[in-house]
Design an enzyme around this catalytic site. Structure first.
Site, PDB file in Angstrom:
ATOM      1  N   LYS A 129      -2.558   7.091   1.407  1.00  0.00           N
ATOM      2  CA  LYS A 129      -2.346   7.341   2.833  1.00  0.00           C
ATOM      3  C   LYS A 129      -1.257   8.417   2.949  1.00  0.00           C
ATOM      4  CE  LYS A 129      -2.080   4.787   7.206  1.00  0.00           C
ATOM      5  NZ  LYS A 129      -3.391   5.187   7.710  1.00  0.00           N
ATOM      6  N   GLU A 167     -16.039   6.762   7.429  1.00  0.00           N
ATOM      7  CA  GLU A 167     -15.182   6.118   8.418  1.00  0.00           C
ATOM      8  C   GLU A 167     -15.014   7.057   9.594  1.00  0.00           C
ATOM      9  OE1 GLU A 167     -11.504   5.433   6.383  1.00  0.00           O
ATOM     10  OE2 GLU A 167     -11.095   7.558   6.104  1.00  0.00           O
ATOM     11  N   ARG A 183       0.831  -1.208   0.000  1.00  0.00           N
ATOM     12  CA  ARG A 183       0.000   0.000   0.000  1.00  0.00           C
ATOM     13  C   ARG A 183       0.866   1.259   0.000  1.00  0.00           C
ATOM     14  NH1 ARG A 183      -4.550   0.791   4.576  1.00  0.00           N
ATOM     15  NH2 ARG A 183      -2.704   1.192   5.857  1.00  0.00           N
TER      16      ARG A 183
END
Length: 286
Positions: A151, A184, A52
């Site tokens: 991210k 979220e 990721r």
């Protein structure tokens, strides 16, 4: 002895682990990171986290100067050097030092930083009794503006929502997306249980596809719990039988109230407790 931080191929005392004030990671949040757990000296789901990280780098056109295999070895060595048995790794890659402008062509020398330390996100009693959370007025960034699958070091959106939570006397806040749907929380993915079915928002709701989220869904399937990724709104949370959050730092933690409204009977439910136990067993290699 001071913690040893990996900094561009060298290990230095944490007090000496510094980057330039001209680094675009500091000036603009121009960089990426991963948070990774360590259980019994083993780095949990390291391959998935490294994959990721490199996908995030590709998405923002950041060239990481070492290979994924070298990054994996560096993380493992950092954990070993610090004698970490139970803890947390923060893996950071910044764009590197540049000018006081946005042009990435004028930056150089991306910084690779690996920190291995301990972490406690929530008090232990909340894992037994459950969290109370609120809905933040701060919404998730529009996914067309910035993909939530990256991210990045820019967490101001999440921080503003977290401030709302702490101002309300809570430790976490639910964030909605631009359509008013459940996305979220500030640092965790969210799940509900309704009539025995485990439900969680889809990735197109504007969420980070959490590594722990994926592990928990797979554990649920193996336990014959139906798993559905679908659109959720606050009504679904209010009327759920159970609710819990997942995240690398949070692991699996129950939620028993949203906006002052009890969820289910106001206690952590049986599916939540079972999945938390299964996760701990899996993570610790028992």
């Amino acid at each position: 002895m001071s913690l040893q931080v990996y900094l561009n191929g060298q290990f230095v005392d944490k007090e000496q682990a510094t980057v330039s004030v001209y680094d675009h990671g500091l000036l603009y949040g121009d960089g990426i990171f991963e948070g990774i757990r360590v259980y019994n000296g083993r780095v949990f789901m390291l391959a998935e986290h490294v994959e990721r990280l490199y996908e995030s780098a590709l998405a923002i056109r950041l060239q990481i100067p070492i290979s994924p295999d070298e990054m994996t070895a560096a993380v493992e060595e950092t954990v070993a050097r610090n004698g970490l048995k139970q803890g947390y790794v923060r893996l950071v890659v910044t764009r590197g030092a540049g000018t006081l402008g946005l042009d990435i062509r004028r930056t150089s020398n991306p910084q690779i930083i690996i920190i291995a330390d301990t972490i406690t996100l929530y008090p232990e009693e909340l894992y037994e009794n459950g969290l109370e959370i609120i809905t933040a007025s701060t919404i998730r960034n529009h996914p067309v503006a910035l993909s939530p699958r990256i991210k990045s070091l820019n967490y101001l959106n999440n921080i503003l929502a977290k401030i709302e939570a702490t101002d309300a006397g809570c430790l976490e806040a639910l964030m909605l997306n631009h359509r008013g749907e459940v996305a979220e929380c500030t640092g965790d993915n969210i799940f509900i249980v309704k009539r025995g079915v485990l439900k969680t928002p889809t990735t197109d709701a504007g969420i980070l596809e959490g590594v722990t989220r994926n592990v928990v869904m797979e554990l649920a399937r193996k336990a014959n719990v139906p798993v559905v990724e679908c659109t959720l709104d606050r009504h679904d949370i209010y009327t759920a039988d159970e609710c819990f959050l997942t995240g690398t730092a949070a692991e699996v933690i129950p939620v028993v109230k949203l906006d002052g409204r009890p969820i289910g009977d106001g206690q952590p439910g049986p599916v939540t407790r079972d999945l938390r136990e299964r996760f701990q067993t899996f993570a610790n290699g028992d």
